[in-house]
Scaffold this motif. Structure first.
Motif, short mmCIF file in Angstrom:
data_model
loop_
_atom_site.label_atom_id
_atom_site.label_comp_id
_atom_site.label_asym_id
_atom_site.label_seq_id
_atom_site.Cartn_x
_atom_site.Cartn_y
_atom_site.Cartn_z
N LEU A 37 0.80 -1.12 -0.35
CA LEU A 37 -0.22 0.02 -0.40
C LEU A 37 0.69 1.07 -0.24
CD1 LEU A 37 -2.81 1.42 0.40
CD2 LEU A 37 -2.73 1.34 2.29
N VAL A 38 1.74 1.22 0.96
CA VAL A 38 2.74 2.83 1.11
C VAL A 38 3.49 2.39 -0.54
CG1 VAL A 38 5.28 3.34 2.29
CG2 VAL A 38 2.86 2.55 3.22
N GLU A 39 3.73 1.24 -0.83
CA GLU A 39 4.40 2.30 -2.85
C GLU A 39 3.49 2.20 -3.35
OE1 GLU A 39 5.97 -2.55 -2.92
OE2 GLU A 39 7.65 -1.81 -1.48
N ASP A 40 2.49 1.58 -3.15
CA ASP A 40 1.33 1.80 -4.49
C ASP A 40 1.71 3.93 -4.19
OD1 ASP A 40 1.40 -0.74 -5.99
OD2 ASP A 40 0.01 -0.99 -4.98
N ILE A 41 0.99 4.23 -2.92
CA ILE A 41 0.92 5.61 -2.65
C ILE A 41 1.60 6.41 -2.80
CG2 ILE A 41 -0.17 7.13 -1.03
CD1 ILE A 41 -2.06 4.92 0.18
N ALA A 108 -5.12 6.79 4.70
CA ALA A 108 -5.07 5.37 3.47
C ALA A 108 -5.00 4.05 4.30
CB ALA A 108 -3.95 4.84 2.48
N PHE A 109 -6.64 4.03 4.72
CA PHE A 109 -6.55 2.62 5.89
C PHE A 109 -6.30 1.38 4.77
CE2 PHE A 109 -9.22 5.47 6.89
CZ PHE A 109 -9.25 5.25 7.98
N ALA A 110 -5.28 0.79 6.00
CA ALA A 110 -4.62 -0.27 5.15
C ALA A 110 -4.95 -2.08 5.24
CB ALA A 110 -3.24 -0.62 6.83
N ASP A 111 -6.24 -1.89 4.68
CA ASP A 111 -6.62 -3.21 4.31
C ASP A 111 -7.51 -3.69 3.36
OD1 ASP A 111 -9.20 -1.60 4.49
OD2 ASP A 111 -10.54 -2.77 5.90
N THR A 112 -6.43 -2.70 1.81
CA THR A 112 -7.18 -2.38 1.09
C THR A 112 -5.57 -2.00 -0.70
OG1 THR A 112 -8.64 -0.84 -1.09
CG2 THR A 112 -7.40 0.14 0.90
N LEU A 113 -5.93 -2.39 -1.24
CA LEU A 113 -4.45 -2.50 -2.43
C LEU A 113 -5.47 -1.91 -3.96
CD1 LEU A 113 -2.38 -5.77 -2.30
CD2 LEU A 113 -1.72 -2.99 -0.31
N PHE A 114 -5.00 -1.86 -4.38
CA PHE A 114 -5.32 -0.90 -5.35
C PHE A 114 -4.12 -1.18 -6.78
CE2 PHE A 114 -3.55 2.35 -3.93
CZ PHE A 114 -3.01 3.71 -4.48
N LYS A 115 -4.93 -0.81 -7.89
CA LYS A 115 -4.01 -0.58 -8.99
C LYS A 115 -4.24 1.04 -9.72
CE LYS A 115 -2.34 -2.92 -13.07
NZ LYS A 115 -2.31 -1.76 -14.37
N ALA A 116 -3.44 1.22 -10.18
CA ALA A 116 -3.91 3.00 -10.52
C ALA A 116 -3.06 3.24 -11.85
CB ALA A 116 -4.27 4.04 -9.22
N ASP A 117 -3.46 3.81 -12.66
CA ASP A 117 -2.33 4.07 -14.14
C ASP A 117 -2.14 5.85 -14.09
OD1 ASP A 117 -1.89 2.23 -14.72
OD2 ASP A 117 -3.51 1.42 -15.37
N PHE A 118 -2.36 6.59 -13.02
CA PHE A 118 -2.05 8.12 -12.68
C PHE A 118 -1.27 8.94 -11.89
CE2 PHE A 118 -5.64 6.83 -10.19
CZ PHE A 118 -5.52 7.60 -9.07
#
Length: 336
Positions: A37-41, A108-118
């Protein structure tokens, strides 16, 4: 940029795994949920992150705290630890890290992951990340006007009002303003369904003229229970297919077939088995005479003559002679 990660919850829907490991520290494709999560954000922020503040339970322990600090430092940020002693809602959890809420802030609540292209538009006053889902009744949702701005926040609606679920990631251009609105809820004992809710603060800010816009992710991955986490593991392995970090050091493979994508940790021993697709095997584990797919296997496990799918096995677990969909905790033995 500041990032606040509330993660003190007990993760009851993930038991028995969360009896010994905080839910955000459970591995998905070889990395803890909170690390991913931290890496993605950090990636979508598009600017330097100064501090990452983790809100944890008081009983998480020194080793967990040290690992979280390392996660922050790996992104070039200062890591800080705050504590939530009692679960009193999302607004209360964020305010446990009130000293870190300042300037541009992501929560960011830490029970979710995401994929984003922006890359996030940090000039907006506020961005609430959402995803369209079939059953929004267990989530906070937003309603939009004709121009795409958010008009309403509704916490876990009992009747349908919108299918745009808030995924638990928020951006605020003015963290100090957010902090003042959260403090107002606490000072005046304003609760929703018995807890201090972030959505109440968002509603107050909107009424005062703050413009919130939705941030749409490409894919939202929930880690709320065993089946959801196993599916998230599958999707992350697909995202990372072919990357070097999916294979550890000193892997011993004797007459085994690996069907990609898989994660295989350091010092894993594979004998006469079929591994994958979508299997994650933690370090120092041993798999013999087995079929293993679509599962998360933590470190130091032993699997012998078993057929395992859609499963989660905790640290040091042992499974022998069965065909099963299973979720067992650390150091559990299942011998059939």
């Amino acid at each position: 940029m500041q990032i606040i990660i509330p993660m003190a919850g007990k993760g009851k829907r993930m038991r028995p795994h969360t009896l010994t490991t905080a839910k955000p520290l459970i591995p998905v494709a070889g990395k803890a949920i909170v690390q991913r999560l931290v890496e993605d954000i950090t990636k979508v922020c598009g600017q330097k992150v100064n501090e990452i503040a983790f809100v944890i339970g008081p009983d998480f322990g020194a080793e967990v705290e040290q690992n979280l600090i390392k996660v922050a430092e790996s992104q070039g940020a200062k890591g800080s630890i705050y504590y939530q002693d009692i679960a009193l809602g999302t607004a209360h959890a964020i305010m446990c890290a009130k000293d870190a809420i300042k300037g541009k802030t992501v929560v960011a609540f830490a029970d979710t992951l995401f994929k984003a292209d922006f890359v996030m538009d940090t000039e907006q006053e506020g961005v609430i990340w959402v995803q369209k889902i079939d059953d929004p009744s267990q989530f906070g949702v937003v309603k939009l006007d004709a121009k795409g701005a958010i008009t309403d926040f509704v916490e876990k609606p009992e009747t349908f009002v919108s299918d745009l679920a808030i995924i638990g990631i928020y951006y605020f251009k003015d963290g100090d303003y957010l902090k003042s609105e959260l403090q107002y809820l606490l000072d005046n004992d304003i609760k929703e369904k018995g807890e201090f809710q972030l959505t109440n603060a968002l509603e107050n800010m909107k009424q005062k003229g703050t413009k919130f816009v939705p941030g749409q992710v490409t894919e939202w991955l929930d880690c709320g229970n065993k089946n959801a986490t196993v599916y998230t593991n599958q999707r992350v392995l697909e995202f990372d297919k072919g990357k070097a970090h999916l294979k550890g050091k000193n892997i011993k493979n004797t007459n085994s077939i690996i069907i990609e994508p898989c994660f295989i940790g350091d010092n894993v021993e594979l004998n006469d088995s079929v591994i994958g697709p979508h299997a994650s095997i933690g370090a120092n584990s041993k798999v013999k005479g087995s079929i293993l797919k679509n599962s998360i296997i933590q470190t130091d496990t032993k699997i012998t003559n078993a057929n395992i799918s859609n499963s989660m096995l905790g640290i040091g677990a042992e499974v022998t002679g069965t065909s099963i969909d299973i979720s067992i905790s650390d150091y559990t033995q299942l011998i059939v």
